[in-house]
Design an enzyme around this catalytic site. Sequence first.
Site, PDB file in Angstrom:
ATOM      1  N   LYS A 236      39.396  39.602  43.635  1.00  0.00           N
ATOM      2  CA  LYS A 236      38.126  39.827  42.790  1.00  0.00           C
ATOM      3  C   LYS A 236      38.136  40.292  41.226  1.00  0.00           C
ATOM      4  O   LYS A 236      36.981  39.168  40.529  1.00  0.00           O
ATOM      5  CB  LYS A 236      37.405  41.632  43.608  1.00  0.00           C
TER       6      LYS A 236
ATOM      7  N   ARG B 296      32.990  50.251  48.978  1.00  0.00           N
ATOM      8  CA  ARG B 296      34.426  49.791  50.317  1.00  0.00           C
ATOM      9  C   ARG B 296      34.197  50.811  50.951  1.00  0.00           C
ATOM     10  O   ARG B 296      34.856  51.522  51.655  1.00  0.00           O
ATOM     11  CB  ARG B 296      35.163  50.899  49.010  1.00  0.00           C
TER      12      ARG B 296
ATOM     13  N   ARG C  33      52.195  40.770  40.218  1.00  0.00           N
ATOM     14  CA  ARG C  33      50.626  41.725  39.146  1.00  0.00           C
ATOM     15  C   ARG C  33      51.668  43.206  38.771  1.00  0.00           C
ATOM     16  O   ARG C  33      51.089  43.216  37.014  1.00  0.00           O
ATOM     17  CB  ARG C  33      48.967  41.746  39.465  1.00  0.00           C
TER      18      ARG C  33
ATOM     19  N   ARG D 182      49.903  48.739  36.152  1.00  0.00           N
ATOM     20  CA  ARG D 182      49.372  49.335  36.687  1.00  0.00           C
ATOM     21  C   ARG D 182      50.321  50.082  38.088  1.00  0.00           C
ATOM     22  O   ARG D 182      50.883  49.038  37.955  1.00  0.00           O
ATOM     23  CB  ARG D 182      47.752  48.455  37.859  1.00  0.00           C
TER      24      ARG D 182
ATOM     25  N   ARG E 133      47.678  50.755  50.010  1.00  0.00           N
ATOM     26  CA  ARG E 133      46.115  50.363  49.898  1.00  0.00           C
ATOM     27  C   ARG E 133      45.268  49.351  50.618  1.00  0.00           C
ATOM     28  O   ARG E 133      44.243  49.653  51.157  1.00  0.00           O
ATOM     29  CB  ARG E 133      46.106  49.702  48.630  1.00  0.00           C
TER      30      ARG E 133
HETATM   31  P1  ADP Z   1      42.308  46.491  44.237  1.00  0.00           P
HETATM   32  O1  ADP Z   1      40.926  46.436  44.932  1.00  0.00           O
HETATM   33  O2  ADP Z   1      43.625  45.286  43.444  1.00  0.00           O
HETATM   34  O3  ADP Z   1      43.578  47.279  44.681  1.00  0.00           O
HETATM   35  P2  ADP Z   1      40.713  47.960  42.232  1.00  0.00           P
HETATM   36  O4  ADP Z   1      41.121  48.257  41.126  1.00  0.00           O
HETATM   37  O5  ADP Z   1      39.534  47.894  42.543  1.00  0.00           O
HETATM   38  O6  ADP Z   1      42.484  47.782  43.064  1.00  0.00           O
HETATM   39  O7  ADP Z   1      41.083  49.839  42.133  1.00  0.00           O
HETATM   40  C1  ADP Z   1      42.049  50.678  42.196  1.00  0.00           C
HETATM   41  C2  ADP Z   1      41.587  51.803  43.053  1.00  0.00           C
HETATM   42  O8  ADP Z   1      40.675  52.316  42.613  1.00  0.00           O
HETATM   43  C3  ADP Z   1      42.059  51.596  44.285  1.00  0.00           C
HETATM   44  O9  ADP Z   1      42.646  51.767  44.860  1.00  0.00           O
HETATM   45  C4  ADP Z   1      40.792  53.264  44.624  1.00  0.00           C
HETATM   46  O10 ADP Z   1      42.061  54.555  44.447  1.00  0.00           O
HETATM   47  C5  ADP Z   1      40.169  53.142  43.618  1.00  0.00           C
HETATM   48  N1  ADP Z   1      38.692  52.804  43.539  1.00  0.00           N
HETATM   49  C6  ADP Z   1      37.786  51.879  43.251  1.00  0.00           C
HETATM   50  N2  ADP Z   1      37.143  52.035  43.980  1.00  0.00           N
HETATM   51  C7  ADP Z   1      36.781  52.474  44.281  1.00  0.00           C
HETATM   52  C8  ADP Z   1      35.554  52.421  45.060  1.00  0.00           C
HETATM   53  N3  ADP Z   1      34.270  52.177  45.272  1.00  0.00           N
HETATM   54  N4  ADP Z   1      36.156  53.745  46.108  1.00  0.00           N
HETATM   55  C9  ADP Z   1      36.523  54.740  46.375  1.00  0.00           C
HETATM   56  N5  ADP Z   1      37.617  54.482  45.587  1.00  0.00           N
HETATM   57  C10 ADP Z   1      37.626  53.120  44.726  1.00  0.00           C
END
Ligand code: ADP
Length: 197
Positions: free
Chosen positions: A15, A90, A129, A135, A147
Site C-alpha cells: 500500500k 481498518r 523490509r 520499523r 498484525r
Molecule cells: P502495515 O500496514 O504495514 O502493518 P501501517 O504503517 O499501516 O503498517 O500500520 C502500522 C501499525 O499502526 C499497525 O500495526 C497498527 O498498530 C497501527 N495502525 C495503523 N493504522 C491503523 C488504523 N486505521 N487503526 C488502528 N491501528 C492502526
Amino acid sequence: MMFNLILFGPPGSGKGTQSENLISRYGLKHLSTGDLLRSEIARQTPLGLEAKNFMDKGQLVPDEVVIGMISSALDQNPQSKGFLFDGFPRTSAQAEALDKLLELKHTSISVMLALDVSEEELVKRLLKRGETSGRSDDTNEQVIRARITEYHNKTAAVADYYRKFDKVRMVKGEGTIDDIFNSLCQEIDKRMVHQIS
Ligand code: ADP
C-alpha cells in the site's frame, strides 16, 4: 467533485509503495494512519506514546484515536482534489465513521482497491523490509504474525462493508511494482472519467 480512494490490503501488501506513485499521478492527498501514528511517536506526543503500546505488539490502535487523526487531517485539507486512504479504515467502526465524516463534506468513497497477496509472500516482504526500514514492528516474526491475525479478525470485514455498496475491486498485488501500479491506474481511470463526464 472529489475522488476518494481507499487502498486496501494486509500488512506488507504494498500500500505504501503504490500510494506514493498514485498520489503523484492523480494529485490526491495521501492519508496514511501508519505514517501519522509514527510521526506522533517520533514527536513523543501523548497520542504517540499511547499508540506505541499497541503498535509494538502488532495490535490495532483504538478506533477513537485514529478516527480523530483522520478527522483533523480532513479538516486541514479542505481544498484537496481527493484523498487516498492508506491503512484506514481498518475496522468496521472506522469505515462507518469515515463515511459520516465524508458525508459532512458532501463527498464519499469512490472506490476501494484491494491488493491481493499470499500470506507467505507477506511475511517474506515484511521481514525483508525490517532489515532496512527501522520499523521495530517489522523485525519480529511474532509481531508480523500478530498484525496479520488482526487483519483477518478485524480488518478483512471492512471490504465486506464496501462490497455492500459495490465499491470493491480486487487487484493482483504480486508481480512487478509497475505492473501492479498499471492495474491500479486502470481501475481509477475507469471511474474518474465516469465521474467527470
Ligand atoms: P502495515 O500496514 O504495514 O502493518 P501501517 O504503517 O499501516 O503498517 O500500520 C502500522 C501499525 O499502526 C499497525 O500495526 C497498527 O498498530 C497501527 N495502525 C495503523 N493504522 C491503523 C488504523 N486505521 N487503526 C488502528 N491501528 C492502526
